[in-house]
Design a protein around this motif. Structure first.
Motif, PDB file in Angstrom:
ATOM      1  N   GLU A 204       0.823  -1.225   0.000  1.00  0.00           N
ATOM      2  CA  GLU A 204       0.000   0.000   0.000  1.00  0.00           C
ATOM      3  C   GLU A 204       0.851   1.267   0.000  1.00  0.00           C
ATOM      4  O   GLU A 204       0.630   2.162  -0.844  1.00  0.00           O
ATOM      5  N   PRO A 205       1.824   1.430   0.921  1.00  0.00           N
ATOM      6  CA  PRO A 205       2.636   2.657   0.860  1.00  0.00           C
ATOM      7  C   PRO A 205       3.452   2.765  -0.425  1.00  0.00           C
ATOM      8  O   PRO A 205       3.691   3.876  -0.914  1.00  0.00           O
ATOM      9  N   GLN A 207       2.476   1.732  -3.378  1.00  0.00           N
ATOM     10  CA  GLN A 207       1.548   2.176  -4.423  1.00  0.00           C
ATOM     11  C   GLN A 207       1.243   3.658  -4.298  1.00  0.00           C
ATOM     12  O   GLN A 207       1.184   4.383  -5.287  1.00  0.00           O
ATOM     13  N   LYS A 208       1.068   4.136  -3.070  1.00  0.00           N
ATOM     14  CA  LYS A 208       0.786   5.556  -2.858  1.00  0.00           C
ATOM     15  C   LYS A 208       1.967   6.439  -3.262  1.00  0.00           C
ATOM     16  O   LYS A 208       1.779   7.545  -3.774  1.00  0.00           O
ATOM     17  N   SER A 209       3.179   5.956  -3.031  1.00  0.00           N
ATOM     18  CA  SER A 209       4.353   6.768  -3.361  1.00  0.00           C
ATOM     19  C   SER A 209       4.563   6.891  -4.863  1.00  0.00           C
ATOM     20  O   SER A 209       5.062   7.912  -5.338  1.00  0.00           O
ATOM     21  N   GLY A 210       4.185   5.865  -5.626  1.00  0.00           N
ATOM     22  CA  GLY A 210       4.408   5.892  -7.068  1.00  0.00           C
ATOM     23  C   GLY A 210       5.867   5.843  -7.456  1.00  0.00           C
ATOM     24  O   GLY A 210       6.220   6.142  -8.600  1.00  0.00           O
TER      25      GLY A 210
END
Length: 418
Positions: A204-205, A207-210
């Motif tokens: 999850e983190p 994916q959020k960071s990109g």
């Protein structure tokens, strides 16, 4: 547009200077300085000009006094920047020994110490000198602690010490303060250590960071989900884990493949088939086509008919033809299996298709052709040339040309071929 702005600014400054000079000229002020019998008289404007000139002369004199002493530090900065540049180029070119030497020399400059030592540690790690890499990271940790910690975890993981790498990153993971590189290293170390819960938590983190990009994150996500689902100890744990995954992750083809194969291993063939068929209705996937044909022998005739119906929409899909050939071979439909597999090989030569064709000939007790197919499978896997089958062994009426699929517009009208 910028030119007009400068012109307007200069006009305004000229106007202010003109009005200011007129205002000062009316009354320039009077300044009297007396000290121990010494006396000086001047205007305020002249005193301001004299002070400014004195300040400039003092500054110039101080610069001239410092210049010889600063020459050494300027040369040190210039040489250190040059070594950093050459070290990074050597690192990218694979000259890791030269890179480590130049980067250690560049680290003598305080402003470059952190990045130079981190790059030197990476160069040492790529050479296999993990002890030197960790020593460089000890020094780099005093300047760039977070980056040094992530790189240390990477070095430990490469050395096979995944437990130490995981323990190193765990405190920051608990507080959610890991950098994107730290989350990636945490996921890989957790995978190597068999800690699937932590590996999934890192997704999850990330994916959020990109930071990994769409393709890089998709590859890591598929790797984590596949390993996690394949490690389920029983059917209940597998279903629980699958139901808890987000909807987007339950649509990843690699995750569906892992779930279906693990569920079939636990005897849950029907749920596995439902997931695969639902996924294929949403989006066609050669990986899931192969999975569909490998889900055990239950209801294989019905699955074969369903898979053959997909040929209308995907007549040139080599994976689908391979799956049909394997299913026909399991039903001992040797003629149909041969046709499907030969067409699959004609479209896309694959080692698995040669192996399946060898199974077909072995099922017909033709050891010579079976051995040739198996040899071709091994040769293709090694990147070597394959040996064609005898002309009489091939299907006489087989058409190996790709079939043109009819294309229609958004209104359902067939398009003419170009």
């Amino acid at each position: 547009m910028k030119l007009w702005r400068w012109i307007l600014l200069l006009v305004m400054l000229a106007a202010l200077a003109a009005f200011g000079w007129h205002w000062v000229a009316e009354d320039p002020g009077y300044l009297l300085v007396q000290m121990r019998g010494w006396q000086a008289e001047t205007t305020v404007v002249a005193a301001v000009v004299i002070l400014l000139l004195a300040w400039a002369l003092l500054g110039a004199g101080w610069f001239l006094l410092r210049w010889p002493f600063g020459a050494f530090s300027r040369r040190h900065r210039r040489v250190s920047r040059q070594r950093l540049r050459e070290g990074l180029i050597a690192l990218m070119e694979g000259r890791h020994g030269d890179a480590e030497r130049d980067l250690h020399r560049a680290s003598r400059l305080d402003t470059l110490r952190g990045p130079a030592l981190l790059a030197a540690a990476e160069a040492a790690s790529r050479r296999g000198e993990n002890g030197r890499a960790l020593a460089a990271l000890d020094e780099a940790g005093q300047v760039s602690p977070r980056a040094a910690r992530v790189l240390r975890a990477r070095v430990l993981r490469r050395e096979g010490k995944s437990v130490e790498a995981l323990n190193l990153l765990a405190p920051e993971a608990e507080t959610g303060s890991l950098t994107p590189g730290g989350w990636r290293e945490l996921a890989l170390a957790a995978l190597a250590n068999g800690d699937m819960r932590r590996a999934r938590q890192a997704l999850e983190p990330l994916q959020k960071s990109g930071a990994l990009g769409a393709r890089g994150f998709a590859a890591l996500e598929a790797q984590v989900l596949t390993a996690s689902l394949s490690a389920a100890p029983d059917a209940a744990a597998l279903n629980s884990q699958w139901s808890q995954l987000p909807k987007a992750q339950r649509r990843v083809p690699a995750a569906i493949d892992a779930y279906a194969r693990r569920a079939a291993a636990f005897g849950m063939v029907l749920p596995a088939m439902d997931e695969v068929e639902s996924a294929l209705r949403r989006e066609w996937s050669p990986l899931l086509i192969e999975t569909y044909g490998a889900l055990g022998g239950e209801d294989i005739e019905a699955r074969l008919r369903r898979a053959e119906s997909w040929l209308d929409a995907h007549p040139n899909d080599a994976a689908l033809l391979l799956t049909l050939g394997r299913m026909c071979a399991r039903l001992q439909l040797w003629g149909k299996a041969t046709q499907y597999l030969e067409r699959s090989l004609a479209l896309t030569p694959m080692s698995a298709a040669w192996e399946a064709l060898g199974d077909v000939y072995a099922g017909q007790h033709d050891a010579v052709l079976a051995q040739r197919c198996y040899r071709n499978a091994l040769a293709l896997a090694r990147g070597e040339a394959t040996e064609a089958l005898p002309q009489g062994a091939r299907s006489a009426r087989l058409d190996t040309r790709p079939i043109a699929v009819e294309e229609r517009s958004e209104h359902g009208v067939p398009r003419l071929p170009e």
